[in-house]
Enzyme design. Structure first.
Site, mmCIF file in Angstrom:
data_model
loop_
_atom_site.group_PDB
_atom_site.id
_atom_site.type_symbol
_atom_site.label_atom_id
_atom_site.label_comp_id
_atom_site.label_asym_id
_atom_site.label_seq_id
_atom_site.Cartn_x
_atom_site.Cartn_y
_atom_site.Cartn_z
ATOM 1 N N ASP A 182 0.823 -1.210 0.000
ATOM 2 C CA ASP A 182 0.000 0.000 0.000
ATOM 3 C C ASP A 182 0.861 1.266 0.000
ATOM 4 O O ASP A 182 2.069 1.230 0.288
ATOM 5 C CB ASP A 182 -0.935 -0.002 1.209
ATOM 6 C CG ASP A 182 -2.308 0.573 0.875
ATOM 7 O OD1 ASP A 182 -2.408 1.380 -0.070
ATOM 8 O OD2 ASP A 182 -3.283 0.215 1.566
ATOM 9 N N ASP B 1 -10.276 1.549 -3.829
ATOM 10 C CA ASP B 1 -10.819 1.276 -2.499
ATOM 11 C C ASP B 1 -12.342 1.281 -2.503
ATOM 12 O O ASP B 1 -12.964 0.884 -1.515
ATOM 13 C CB ASP B 1 -10.318 2.323 -1.494
ATOM 14 C CG ASP B 1 -8.912 2.021 -1.001
ATOM 15 O OD1 ASP B 1 -8.429 0.897 -1.213
ATOM 16 O OD2 ASP B 1 -8.296 2.924 -0.396
#
Length: 749
Positions: free
Chosen positions: A483, A549
């Site tokens: 990430d 997301d």
């Protein structure tokens, strides 16, 4: 200097070991590039379909095929002594109110060659700007590659132009300082010229949870630059800029797409001056002082990559082929369960072991433990950089869970954010000098309580690399979700004292390569607040991307279709999540959530143990269908947006014998019921059986009460010629707004 003909013609090579999945010759026209070398500096004077291929006879009647290794570059005319110079035939006449050099677009346009647009190169010594006039000193030519070397003002320049096996045209430049005094480089852009009918631009905007939303505008006189100064391409800027003929779309129109293969500060741009037809290109964005070259030192630009084609779909196929060739293994993403939306930070050994058991029962192949596993990480305000398993949550460590996952036959994955650090962490308290900051006394604005670890600092780099390596080895980690949740802003390295984004990006690439060298089987999923770092350089070094997301299926339809302009569909993570959506609050059926994820890297982002027995069984069925129908490296196809409310996206096998289409309704249509939907990409001379994938009963939750479905909407389906399906279409059952269905097509032999 060796003799150079007035034209160098580069051809798309035939792959040494052609495979149906990566050799797109049957789907996408071969490409050639003509470089005129009789210009003051070499210039591209043609880029497009290879008219020297079979079916496009040369003036002498010969019909050469794909370029082969060792072939000599071909002149466009049989007798080069009579071949008209393309440069002279395209050069503008002199004007009265200008300079005595008509503007032309060379491989690196400069004012010394008449360029009047935005500077393509900015150099200085001791604060004094240099205006270079590069003169060719050497060149190298092969069938599919051209490299020119030039000098000016104690600066050496090398530019290469190559055509890869899939027809991408790749430019890259290198600048070397030949003088004793340091050379400051602030800009080095590379571009492709455009024909005069490429008058419309497609670019992308977006933000977190709404990545890569398309926007259109005319390519008028002036400059358009889409820039990202946040240390990564982000959700829109560093993607693709496309110029094309008016109203081009997925299946029609001539398009010229350009992508910059760089994961830091980046731009793509297009520009048209009053004196030229226009250019389209890209570059790394540099802060002043970020690249200062001592004598003998060099800077190599990112690759600026062009894809010419008829329609956006075929343009995308060239990028897909390049990314697939970069991976020696299958690019198919295993069916994945990621724990984030299932438990967030509320991890416990018992909960995750039970979740893993349920996932295995549903056919999941990879189980990924997301954020919250490491020491002191109870929320997002602390602990980044302290990459040790939290014994307060995991008293026996993560090994029992990893062993449990492996016994169930799944891969074990773990979340990391290696480039970031929390000030509230042991690592930052012990090494504050490892944090990027604008001054010694001031940190930049925080982002999600995060700051950036200076990976260009050798000690910080070694710490991160060693901690990750130790955990991968100790836990038997098969996959990493990598990430990157913070913008890189106000970034000065305390180690070097210089702006740090360029060095940070190079260090990221080095870290990825070192981990891959140590653990060749390790899979890395690229995530940056979802899809904030989607570029070709990153996709070559990682194995998949977490597309967004946002797991709301209706938002995902467009996010996935436009991200797939660059990334092959099997590498795009697409999860069945909970309803209502955690991001939008919208409720959707399980059928719709599965249908919109089906064409891509199908997985789950929810607590499977909260599903009822029927939904769990349906999830198992969707996974089984996905494993049966989405095989290998499939051809992505997209329907044109004829009805703004309808989206048609599909994948076909390499021979276009079998495929699956998702038909989604993102809004209420102006036509009721919706018009027949076209299924692009099918062979015109083949008949196909079309039917609802998995059986008509699977879509009963969206049936219109008291109304019948089309007669073919059953397990037997309908048999229709491919030409009719692609051009006239087929009328589906009525689809409610906010719903999606899947169609199976199979050739009838």
């Amino acid at each position: 200097m060796p003799h150079t003909p007035s034209h160098v013609v580069l051809h798309q090579p035939m792959p040494a070991a052609a495979s149906a999945s990566t050799n797109l010759g049957t789907h996408t026209s071969p490409v050639c590039v003509i470089i005129s070398t009789d210009a003051p500096f070499p210039a591209i004077t043609y880029w497009g379909e290879d008219f020297t291929q079979p079916g496009h006879a040369q003036p002498d009647g010969t019909q050469p095929g794909h370029a082969q290794p060792g072939d000599e570059p071909l002149c466009i005319c049989h007798d080069s002594s009579t071949c008209t110079s393309l440069f002279s035939s395209q050069q503008a006449q002199l004007i009265n109110a200008g300079i005595d050099q008509p503007e032309f677009i060379s491989l690196l346009p400069t004012q010394s060659h008449g360029w009047t647009g935005s500077p393509m190169i900015v150099l200085s010594r001791a604060g004094r700007t240099i205006f270079p006039q590069f003169h060719v000193t050497d060149h190298t030519v092969s069938a599919s590659a051209y490299k020119v070397q030039a000098t000016s003002d104690d600066v050496a320049l090398t530019i290469s132009v190559t055509i890869d096996d899939g027809g991408l045209v790749v430019q890259q430049a290198e600048i070397t300082n030949l003088a004793k005094h340091p050379l400051c480089l602030e800009r080095l852009r590379l571009a492709f010229p455009l024909p005069s009918d490429a008058t419309e631009l497609l670019t992308f905007t977006g933000h977190h949870l709404r990545e890569r939303a398309p926007q259109r505008q005319p390519l008028a006189q002036g400059s358009f630059s889409h820039e990202s100064w946040v240390g990564r391409p982000d959700f829109s800027s560093g993607f693709i800029t496309v110029a094309g003929t008016p109203d081009f779309d997925f299946t029609h129109g001539t398009v010229y797409g350009v992508h910059t293969a760089w994961s830091g500060n980046v731009e793509t741009f297009a520009e048209r001056t009053p004196y030229s037809q226009g250019i389209i290109g890209g570059a790394e964005l540099l802060h002043p002082g970020e690249v200062i070259l001592a004598q003998g030192e060099s800077y190599r630009s990112p690759r600026v990559i062009g894809s010419w084609a008829t329609g956006l779909t075929r343009m995308s196929h060239r990028f897909h082929a390049a990314i697939r060739r970069a991976h020696t293994h299958s690019t198919r993403r295993p069916t994945t369960l990621n724990t984030w939306e299932a438990v967030y930070f509320q991890q416990t050994p018992h909960k995750l072991e039970q979740l893993a058991t349920t996932a295995a029962q549903l056919g999941v192949q990879r189980f990924v433990v997301d954020d919250g596993w490491f020491r002191g990480r109870r929320n997002d305000s602390a602990a980044l950089g302290d990459w040790f398993v939290d014994s307060a949550v995991w008293p026996n460590g993560l090994t029992p869970l990893s062993d449990h996952v492996h016994r169930l036959g799944m891969e074990f994955g773990l979340w990391f954010e290696p480039e970031m650090i929390s000030l509230n962490s042991d690592t930052a308290r012990q090494h504050p000098e490892w944090v990027l900051r604008p001054t010694d006394s001031r940190f930049p604005l925080p982002g999600r309580h995060e700051y950036v670890l200076d990976l260009a600092n050798p000690e910080a780099f070694t710490y991160i690399a060693s901690r990750m390596s130790a955990l991968i080895r100790e836990l038997g980690i098969d996959a990493i979700k990598w990430d990157h949740n913070r913008f890189i802003t106000e970034a000065i390295s305390p180690y070097s004292g210089q702006p740090a984004v360029h060095g940070q990006t190079c260090a990221l690439y080095r870290l990825l390569r070192e981990l891959k060298a140590q653990f060749p089987a390790l899979a890395i999923e690229n995530c940056a607040s979802g899809g904030g770092r989607v570029d070709l350089a990153m996709m070559e070094l990682t194995d998949s991307v977490w597309t967004s997301d946002c797991t709301d299926p209706l938002e995902r339809i467009d996010i996935q279709r436009y991200t797939s302009l660059l990334v092959p569909p099997e590498m795009l993570g697409a999860h069945i999540a909970a309803s209502p959506s955690h991001q939008t609050g919208r409720s959707t059926s399980l059928t719709t959530r599965a249908a919109t994820a089906f064409l891509y890297g199908l997985g789950f982002e929810l607590d499977l143990d909260q599903l009822g027995d029927l939904d769990r069984w349906l999830c198992y069925e969707w996974v089984e269908l996905h494993h049966a129908y989405i095989t290998g490296q499939m051809i992505a196809v997209h329907g044109d947006d004829i009805d703004p409310a309808v989206r048609v996206d599909g994948v076909l096998d390499s021979e276009r014998q079998h495929g699956v289409y998702c038909v989604g309704m993102v809004a209420t249509s102006a036509q009721y019921p919706i018009a027949p939907v076209q299924l692009p990409g099918l062979r015109a001379d083949t008949c196909y059986r079309v039917r609802p994938l998995g059986g008509a009963a699977r879509y009963a939750d969206a049936d219109v009460p008291g109304r019948g479905n089309p007669q073919w909407w059953n397990d037997a389906g309908a048999v229709i010629p491919g030409a009719v399906l692609s051009r006239w279409g087929i009328r589906t059952k009525h689809i409610f707004p906010g719903s999606a269905v899947l169609l199976e097509v199979s050739a009838v032999r």
